[in-house]
Motif scaffolding. Structure first.
Motif, mmCIF file in Angstrom:
data_model
loop_
_atom_site.group_PDB
_atom_site.id
_atom_site.type_symbol
_atom_site.label_atom_id
_atom_site.label_comp_id
_atom_site.label_asym_id
_atom_site.label_seq_id
_atom_site.Cartn_x
_atom_site.Cartn_y
_atom_site.Cartn_z
ATOM 1 N N LEU A 436 32.517 -18.905 2.873
ATOM 2 C CA LEU A 436 32.817 -17.683 2.088
ATOM 3 C C LEU A 436 32.852 -16.502 2.643
ATOM 4 C CD1 LEU A 436 30.227 -18.842 -1.039
ATOM 5 C CD2 LEU A 436 32.585 -19.178 -1.072
ATOM 6 N N ILE A 437 32.053 -16.299 3.610
ATOM 7 C CA ILE A 437 32.354 -15.139 4.434
ATOM 8 C C ILE A 437 33.979 -14.788 4.841
ATOM 9 C CG2 ILE A 437 31.911 -13.934 6.486
ATOM 10 C CD1 ILE A 437 29.237 -15.088 6.527
ATOM 11 N N GLY A 438 34.479 -15.712 5.149
ATOM 12 C CA GLY A 438 35.831 -15.530 5.528
ATOM 13 C C GLY A 438 36.916 -15.436 4.412
ATOM 14 N N GLU A 439 36.477 -15.550 3.367
ATOM 15 C CA GLU A 439 37.496 -15.610 2.148
ATOM 16 C C GLU A 439 37.293 -14.497 0.777
ATOM 17 O OE1 GLU A 439 38.147 -20.432 1.683
ATOM 18 O OE2 GLU A 439 36.599 -19.579 0.628
ATOM 19 N N VAL A 440 35.954 -14.068 0.927
ATOM 20 C CA VAL A 440 35.602 -13.311 -0.422
ATOM 21 C C VAL A 440 35.784 -11.769 -0.027
ATOM 22 C CG1 VAL A 440 34.123 -15.009 -1.569
ATOM 23 C CG2 VAL A 440 33.126 -13.229 -0.012
ATOM 24 N N TYR A 441 36.005 -11.386 1.050
ATOM 25 C CA TYR A 441 36.008 -9.824 1.290
ATOM 26 C C TYR A 441 37.367 -9.593 1.644
ATOM 27 C CZ TYR A 441 30.958 -10.340 2.045
ATOM 28 O OH TYR A 441 29.662 -10.511 1.836
ATOM 29 N N SER A 442 37.785 -8.411 1.035
ATOM 30 C CA SER A 442 39.148 -7.819 1.546
ATOM 31 C C SER A 442 39.367 -7.574 2.950
ATOM 32 C CB SER A 442 39.401 -6.682 0.509
ATOM 33 O OG SER A 442 38.608 -5.683 0.894
ATOM 34 N N PHE A 514 37.718 -11.066 -7.203
ATOM 35 C CA PHE A 514 36.718 -10.004 -7.373
ATOM 36 C C PHE A 514 37.006 -8.612 -7.599
ATOM 37 C CE2 PHE A 514 35.440 -13.537 -4.614
ATOM 38 C CZ PHE A 514 34.161 -13.662 -5.021
ATOM 39 N N THR A 515 38.284 -8.134 -7.693
ATOM 40 C CA THR A 515 38.796 -6.923 -8.360
ATOM 41 C C THR A 515 38.789 -7.019 -9.782
ATOM 42 O OG1 THR A 515 40.815 -7.469 -8.011
ATOM 43 C CG2 THR A 515 39.878 -6.145 -6.134
ATOM 44 N N GLY A 516 38.621 -8.190 -10.394
ATOM 45 C CA GLY A 516 39.014 -8.357 -11.918
ATOM 46 C C GLY A 516 40.633 -8.637 -12.261
ATOM 47 N N GLU A 517 41.306 -8.570 -11.281
ATOM 48 C CA GLU A 517 42.818 -8.667 -11.737
ATOM 49 C C GLU A 517 43.195 -10.238 -12.331
ATOM 50 O OE1 GLU A 517 45.560 -6.683 -8.857
ATOM 51 O OE2 GLU A 517 43.814 -5.972 -7.812
ATOM 52 N N LYS A 518 42.575 -11.040 -11.328
ATOM 53 C CA LYS A 518 42.833 -12.288 -12.056
ATOM 54 C C LYS A 518 41.701 -13.338 -11.581
ATOM 55 C CE LYS A 518 46.010 -16.092 -10.206
ATOM 56 N NZ LYS A 518 46.925 -16.570 -9.214
ATOM 57 N N LYS A 519 41.600 -14.218 -12.417
ATOM 58 C CA LYS A 519 40.213 -15.016 -12.532
ATOM 59 C C LYS A 519 40.734 -16.582 -11.811
ATOM 60 C CE LYS A 519 36.481 -17.168 -15.389
ATOM 61 N NZ LYS A 519 35.529 -16.583 -14.227
ATOM 62 N N LEU A 520 39.987 -16.916 -11.037
ATOM 63 C CA LEU A 520 40.451 -18.173 -10.367
ATOM 64 C C LEU A 520 39.751 -19.323 -11.267
ATOM 65 C CD1 LEU A 520 39.558 -17.610 -6.637
ATOM 66 C CD2 LEU A 520 41.863 -17.767 -7.646
ATOM 67 N N PRO A 521 40.761 -20.267 -11.376
ATOM 68 C CA PRO A 521 40.156 -21.496 -12.210
ATOM 69 C C PRO A 521 39.143 -22.073 -11.365
ATOM 70 C CG PRO A 521 42.238 -21.904 -11.411
ATOM 71 C CD PRO A 521 41.912 -20.569 -11.140
ATOM 72 N N ASN A 522 38.507 -23.105 -12.070
ATOM 73 C CA ASN A 522 37.401 -23.948 -11.148
ATOM 74 C C ASN A 522 37.725 -25.104 -10.675
ATOM 75 O OD1 ASN A 522 35.296 -21.816 -11.449
ATOM 76 N ND2 ASN A 522 34.735 -22.367 -13.429
ATOM 77 N N ARG A 523 38.965 -25.162 -9.995
ATOM 78 C CA ARG A 523 39.367 -26.400 -9.292
ATOM 79 C C ARG A 523 40.151 -26.006 -8.265
ATOM 80 N NH1 ARG A 523 42.928 -25.007 -13.795
ATOM 81 N NH2 ARG A 523 45.088 -24.556 -13.430
#
Length: 559
Positions: A436-442, A514-523
């Motif tokens: 997650l560290i490598g993915e969730v941050y801009s 995470f900016t709220g512009e788009k919600k990722l689906p749980n798949r």
């Protein structure tokens, strides 16, 4: 989304991952050799983690052949002080790596490792043991930037994910070797043997090249070409010219960006660099990563691994406690393989929930068994912690009398379910926080945010080990196991609503979540990703991380 005012470390993405190189044994083997040398350092760090597990029973009981006997307070520091020192090394790891190069930094990090093992071998007081643990912890932090950046910069993109994942294997292998040696050898002899990996690493590093990116940035063009020639199959300058020219162009653009930044006042540059850390997207991402780290350490596995020998002894494991600890290390390694093999197909959410729920069930059962011993067999479970927290005359006697052992027909339960919990947790919650560290941050905060995230992870590890004896003193051993189960269950519920599925999605889309512009689906995203983005399996493929304290995908807190 508002564009950042300045980007001090722009991503450099290699779109063409081949440059006409043939994908054969000759182009692959030099990269494998270079990474193998790097992995010797990670194996050395793994030995420092596993060593703590085997010295605790030797230091806490007069039944063991040891001239040092420590009280519970001192043991709690032995189990945790190295973890709290890792972030100290992380702070200076990036600047040192940038200044002297990846190769020299990797050689440098072995010096405190060597000193620490000499101190362990000759220790005559608890203060010397503390000093050795501090050095090994700082070394673990110092190796963060050079080893992870090195593998990202020397390897071709189609190999980088697999080569980066070997970091986990090396650390767990080092830990497992300690468990195995603990069966046959006294801890001082093991400390002497542990001098071998860092000494070998220092020598072997003379035979592999420096990362070409660092050489280019430091105006060592001919050496950079020779490095690429070595890494791409000991070939000619003409063969690597296309990749070399691409690196020069992209790194020159980066240098221009850095020079422009120097024109701004120091205060203004600092304020601009800190601005993204005050945003809601960063707060959401960091809170998620911090909570997952908390869950990974307080699900019970951190203390189980550190105190494995004592716990197996106390719960009357039907085999030698050191052999049981070796089995624990083996299944951790197997769990790591399973996680790496399945994550692309299942995604992260199923692995998270499987590991947290599975660990909770295992610790509920082991807690019930411990309660059974305590109430029906009269086993002094609380003797794991003496009545006096600071009493020096306690032997930490564990519940292992022959009569009780003969009467106990359920001794296979704790062995089975504790080992199962190790396998299950390493299929998910123990490894995936690092992904997650490598993915969730801009990308404008990724380097610093990775260091902050790793730091909070080590702090949680320190706390979980430091308070273990206090928890047993207050809650008893079964109560402590049930507490771990409760934390896992509550964490599962929270993550069910808070954890997005990021597997297969481009980093830009994850950032938009995470900016709220788009919600990722749980798949899992089964569509082909944008080639200029980096997937979660290869989240450290960038070439622009000379000042990063980032920790590679599925890295060292796998253990």
């Amino acid at each position: 989304m508002e564009e950042p005012d300045e980007i001090e470390c722009p991503e450099v993405i290699v779109k063409d991952d081949s440059y006409g190189y043939p994908r054969n044994f000759r182009t692959t083997i030099p990269q494998i050799l270079a990474v193998a040398v790097k992995n010797i350092i990670l194996l050395a760090f793994g030995t420092s983690l596993g060593f703590v597990t085997i010295i605790i029973p030797a230091l806490q009981s007069t039944n063991y052949d040891s001239d040092l006997h420590l009280n519970p307070e001192e043991i709690s520091w032995i189990s945790s002080i190295n973890l709290i020192c890792v972030p100290i090394g992380c702070i200076v790891s990036g600047p040192i790596t940038t200044a002297i190069g990846r190769k020299r930094a990797m050689q440098l990090v072995n010096i405190p490792f060597i000193i620490s093992w000499i101190l362990f071998n000759t220790a005559s007081s608890v203060g010397v043991l503390y000093a050795a643990l501090v050095l090994s912890g700082v070394s673990g932090g110092l190796l963060e930037a050079p080893v992870m950046i090195y593998v990202a910069e020397i390897s071709q993109p189609h190999l980088r994910g697999a080569l980066a994942s070997t970091s986990t294997m090396s650390i767990i292998l080092g830990t497992l070797l300690q468990f195995i040696m603990g069966i046959f050898l006294p801890w001082r002899t093991i400390a002497l043997i542990n001098l071998a990996p860092p000494l070998i690493a220092v020598v072997c590093l003379f035979f592999v090249p420096e990362a070409p990116q660092w050489l280019i940035l430091n105006n060592k063009q001919e050496e950079a070409k020779m490095s690429l020639q070595w890494l791409r199959g000991w070939t000619t300058a003409e063969v690597i010219d296309e990749e070399y020219q691409h690196l020069v162009k992209t790194l020159d653009l980066k240098a221009v960006s850095q020079n422009e930044n120097l024109e701004h006042s120091k205060v203004k540059r600092i304020m601009k660099s800190l601005r993204p850390f005050g945003t809601k997207p960063f707060a959401k991402a960091y809170s998620l990563v911090a909570f997952v780290f908390f869950l990974g350490h307080f699900c019970g596995m951190t203390t189980l691994q550190t105190y494995a020998v004592v716990i197996f002894d106390t719960l009357q494991a039907p085999m030698d406690k050191f052999v049981a600890t070796v089995l624990l290390g083996v299944v951790e390694l197997l769990g790591t393989f399973v996680c790496i093999g399945l994550i692309h197909f299942t995604g992260k959410r199923p692995l998270f929930f499987f590991s947290t729920i599975g660990s909770a069930i295992c610790f509920i059962i082991v807690g019930g068994y411990a309660y059974y011993l305590q109430t029906l067999l009269g086993g002094p479970i609380t003797e794991l912690v003496p009545q006096s927290r600071f009493s020096n005359d306690s032997s930490f006697s564990s519940f292992t009398s022959d009569n009780n052992l003969e009467e106990n027909n359920l001794s296979w339960l704790p062995l089975t379910f504790l080992i199962a919990s190790a396998f299950i947790s390493h299929c998910g919650i123990r490894l995936l926080p690092w992904v997650l560290i490598g993915e969730v941050y801009s990308y404008e905060v990724r380097s610093a945010a990775s260091g902050l995230s790793g730091g909070i992870g080590y702090i949680f590890g320190f706390v979980s080990n430091k308070i273990f004896y206090d928890l047993i003193a207050g809650l008893t051993l079964p109560g402590t196991f049930w507490l771990y189960s409760g934390i896992s269950i509550v964490g599962t519920i929270i993550l069910f609503f808070a954890l997005p599925e990021t597997e297969g999605y481009p980093l830009a889309e994850i950032e938009q979540h995470f900016t709220g512009e788009k919600k990722l689906p749980n798949r899992v995203n089964r569509t082909k990703s944008d080639p200029v983005n980096i997937s979660s399996r290869e989240s450290f493929k960038t070439l622009d991380t000379p000042v990063s304290n980032s920790i590679a995908v599925i890295s060292k807190n796998a253990v």
